[in-house]
Design an enzyme around this catalytic site. Structure first.
Site, PDB file in Angstrom:
ATOM      1  N   ASN A 162       0.888  -1.124   0.060  1.00 39.59           N
ATOM      2  CA  ASN A 162       0.044   0.121  -0.101  1.00 39.59           C
ATOM      3  C   ASN A 162       0.962   1.254   0.011  1.00 39.59           C
ATOM      4  O   ASN A 162       1.894   1.336   0.995  1.00 39.59           O
ATOM      5  CB  ASN A 162      -0.904  -0.039   1.245  1.00 39.59           C
ATOM      6  CG  ASN A 162      -1.501   1.398   1.159  1.00 39.59           C
ATOM      7  OD1 ASN A 162      -2.671   1.495   0.356  1.00 39.59           O
ATOM      8  ND2 ASN A 162      -1.731   1.920   2.197  1.00 39.59           N
ATOM      9  N   HIS A 305      -5.995   8.020  -3.400  1.00 39.27           N
ATOM     10  CA  HIS A 305      -6.038   9.653  -3.716  1.00 39.27           C
ATOM     11  C   HIS A 305      -6.366  10.415  -2.759  1.00 39.27           C
ATOM     12  O   HIS A 305      -7.509  10.229  -2.173  1.00 39.27           O
ATOM     13  CB  HIS A 305      -6.943   9.546  -5.173  1.00 39.27           C
ATOM     14  CG  HIS A 305      -6.772  10.739  -5.760  1.00 39.27           C
ATOM     15  ND1 HIS A 305      -5.887  11.600  -6.313  1.00 39.27           N
ATOM     16  CD2 HIS A 305      -7.858  11.778  -5.765  1.00 39.27           C
ATOM     17  CE1 HIS A 305      -6.217  12.868  -6.685  1.00 39.27           C
ATOM     18  NE2 HIS A 305      -7.541  13.081  -6.041  1.00 39.27           N
ATOM     19  N   THR A 372      -8.553   2.567  -2.533  1.00 37.08           N
ATOM     20  CA  THR A 372      -8.237   1.636  -1.147  1.00 37.08           C
ATOM     21  C   THR A 372      -8.379   2.851  -0.266  1.00 37.08           C
ATOM     22  O   THR A 372      -8.229   2.519   0.878  1.00 37.08           O
ATOM     23  CB  THR A 372      -7.017   1.063  -1.233  1.00 37.08           C
ATOM     24  OG1 THR A 372      -5.890   1.850  -2.226  1.00 37.08           O
ATOM     25  CG2 THR A 372      -7.202  -0.153  -2.336  1.00 37.08           C
ATOM     26  N   GLU A 373      -7.798   4.199  -0.551  1.00 39.70           N
ATOM     27  CA  GLU A 373      -7.868   5.318   0.697  1.00 39.70           C
ATOM     28  C   GLU A 373      -8.231   6.610  -0.139  1.00 39.70           C
ATOM     29  O   GLU A 373      -7.814   6.948  -1.168  1.00 39.70           O
ATOM     30  CB  GLU A 373      -6.207   5.500   0.770  1.00 39.70           C
ATOM     31  CG  GLU A 373      -5.657   4.294   1.833  1.00 39.70           C
ATOM     32  CD  GLU A 373      -4.336   4.817   2.372  1.00 39.70           C
ATOM     33  OE1 GLU A 373      -4.243   5.598   3.315  1.00 39.70           O
ATOM     34  OE2 GLU A 373      -3.203   4.757   1.741  1.00 39.70           O
ATOM     35  N   ASN A 374      -9.171   7.455   0.542  1.00 43.03           N
ATOM     36  CA  ASN A 374      -9.474   8.725   0.416  1.00 43.03           C
ATOM     37  C   ASN A 374     -10.276   9.140   1.422  1.00 43.03           C
ATOM     38  O   ASN A 374     -10.997   8.611   2.270  1.00 43.03           O
ATOM     39  CB  ASN A 374     -10.564   8.606  -0.895  1.00 43.03           C
ATOM     40  CG  ASN A 374     -11.002   9.853  -1.261  1.00 43.03           C
ATOM     41  OD1 ASN A 374     -12.429  10.133  -0.804  1.00 43.03           O
ATOM     42  ND2 ASN A 374     -10.396  10.900  -1.667  1.00 43.03           N
TER      43      ASN A 374
END
Ligand SMILES: *[C@@H]1O[C@H](CO)[C@@H](O)[C@H](O)[C@H]1NC(C)=O
Ligand SMILES: *[C@@H]1O[C@H](CO)[C@@H](O)[C@H](O)[C@H]1NC(C)=O
Length: 528
Positions: A162, A305, A372-374
């Site tokens: 990640n 993002h 996966t990430e925000n």
């Protein structure tokens, strides 16, 4: 080899480079019987003529060597050497319990600390230089394989790494993250090179050994911001923005999806390297076999993002010294009008999300994408649970995903970052990304939902944004819910106070009462 049972006496036997462990107090596994008999048969073959080994010459010494390939080892065992009996979630072994029974062991000793080997094991950083060293590729592969084997019956989506950009740049270039190395202009490239190879190797391991029966997917999660040219009519700015994205996203995505580093990276770093008088580029190169091995090793594209930058061209003279940042020949700018509620770097610029998603679609063959990430943070001093800015951020960013889906981008999922306020790397606890607020000073680390919890819940249950009226009602309900929680949070010192009363004051008073009664009783008895 990992010893699952540390309770028995272990000896490690190395046979032809492979390790077998045997319980020296018990029976040998069948394989060892076979192997040890083979030794008995093999050993006589190497005998010299002069010495009759069948006769017991007592005291005479036989000079000779073992057959080629004979392996040598030395044994150890976890319980007997490691100590750290209660560290890192380790449960009790039968020996931990047994040694606590007085009289079972000489002087009632235990292996609680023993040689403390557990603390003297070098993590892989000290010994190998971490991701600077290609030895880590095999170590990572072994680790990944163990995870596939152990959890693969249940886990169907695997992410090898990640945010490798952060590991490489923040860990090996600027040193703000662990391991804190400042190897400017080389460290990040070398770390990324090994990480990419390790990813590919783990993917192949899954593909070869586990995919058939586990039927899962293996991908990587790449974090990248969007870079927009400051002046969309300037070719230089357009190229600079392209470099920004290639040095961020393409650095990892290009080898994995297209088979090599982006051409602009090879060109820029190569040119600067030769200006610096180096005979080879600071950016390592993949061999043709490696390119082939790495290409296509992602079953999905994981994307993290958060924000966007305006990019303009800026030349950095090589005499400034090598660095990842100057290799890009660009400057990053922000619009002061962009909301910036928390982390210094994190401006809310939703439209950048749709652009980066479309970029991935067109550059990398329209892969399926998991976000996966925000998410967005706030600064510590702010204990406002009615986090309007987070709802706004989430609302608008997720909406840009929906637009991208309508554009034909195959976004398959969204993971909001993050569930709880938590340790934010080099920022400690000062930046809060959580949907739940935590008072880190409090004893029980109670969780308080921020308004965005309610809002996100509604968004999930509607699977999007059904209509304006609905969304307005979510906002109202979220605001109501958070003002209730705010009141609870305000009452928290009182609750803590009450807890102190029940846990400390009440027992103390009780004990005092009992003591007093005892004394009184004694007096009464004396009198009689
Ligand atoms: C060990 O425990 C046994 C049994 O309780 C006791 O008799 C003995 O004195 C202990 N030995 C030491 C060295 O404490
Ligand atoms: C990798 O680590 C080994 C063992 O410490 C060392 O001998 C080797 O030189 C290292 N290689 C690199 C490229 O750092």
């Amino acid at each position: 080899m990992i010893l699952l049972s540390s309770a028995c006496q272990q000896a490690v036997v190395l046979v032809q480079g492979r390790k077998y462990e045997t319980d020296t107090t018990g029976t040998m596994p069948p394989i060892l019987h076979v192997v040890s008999q083979a030794f008995l048969l093999l050993l006589p073959l190497g005998l010299s003529q002069e010495f009759d080994w069948t006769k017991d010459h007592g005291g005479s010494f036989y000079y000779g060597t073992f057959p080629p390939g004979f392996s040598w080892g030395v044994g150890s065992s976890a319980y007997q050497t490691e100590g750290a009996w209660d560290q890192d979630g380790k449960g009790l072994s039968i020996w931990d319990v047994f040694t606590r029974i007085n009289g079972k062991v000489h002087l009632n000793e235990t292996g609680d600390s023993s040689c403390e080997s557990y603390y003297k094991f070098k993590a892989l950083q000290d010994r190998y230089g971490g991701w600077q060293n290609n030895s880590l590729i095999n170590f990572f592969n072994d680790y990944a394989n163990l995870c596939f084997e152990t959890f693969g019956d249940r886990v169907k989506h695997w992410i090898t790494f990640n945010n490798p950009w952060s590991t490489a740049v923040e860990g090996y270039e600027v040193g703000e993250h662990a391991p804190g190395l400042r190897l400017k202009g080389v460290g990040a490239y070398r770390a990324a090179h090994n990480i990419i190879k390790a990813h590919a190797k783990a993917w192949h391991t899954y593909d070869k050994l586990w995919r058939n029966h586990q039927k899962g997917l293996v991908g990587i999660s790449i974090t990248s911001e969007w870079g927009e040219p400051v002046d969309i009519t300037s070719q230089k700015d357009i190229e600079a923005a392209e470099r920004y994205i290639q040095f961020y996203l393409g650095w990892f995505a290009n080898p994995i999806f297209s088979g090599d580093y982006p051409q602009v990276m090879k060109d820029c770093i190569g040119r600067k390297s030769s200006q610096e008088g180096l005979s080879v580029s600071r950016l390592p190169a993949f061999t043709p076999q490696e390119k082939h091995f790495i290409k296509g090793t992602a079953d999905f594209f994981g994307l993290g993002h958060f924000t966007t930058r305006y990019i303009t061209h800026r030349n950095y003279h090589y005499s400034k010294g090598p660095s990842y940042y100057t290799d890009r020949d660009l400057a990053e700018l922000v619009d002061p009008g962009w909301p910036d509620p928390g982390s210094e770097w994190l401006y809310s610029v939703p439209w950048g999300f749709r652009r980066i998603l479309n970029y991935i679609k067109s550059r990398y063959g329209n892969p399926r994408i998991y976000v996966t990430e925000n998410g967005v943070s706030e600064k510590q001093q702010c204990t406002e649970l009615c986090d309007k800015w987070r709802m706004q951020y989430m609302n608008n960013y997720v909406n840009e995903i929906l637009k991208a889906v309508k554009d034909g981008v195959k976004v398959k999922g969204y993971t909001s970052w993050s569930l709880l306020d938590k340790f934010e790397w080099d920022e400690g606890y000062s930046e809060r990304f959580g949907l739940y607020y935590i008072d880190f000073e409090s004893k029980n680390k109670r969780r308080y939902p921020k308004a965005s919890v309610q809002y996100y819940r509604k968004m999930i249950s509607s699977n999007g944004f059904p209509n304006q009226r609905e969304i307005e009602s979510w906002k109202r309900k979220a605001a109501e819910a958070c003002s209730t929680t705010n009141a609870l949070l305000a009452a928290d010192p009182l609750v803590n106070h009450m807890e102190m009363v029940t846990e400390i004051v009440v027992p103390t008073v009780c004990i005092l009462c009992i003591l007093l009664s005892a004394i009184l009783l004694m007096f009464v008895l004396r009198r009689q």
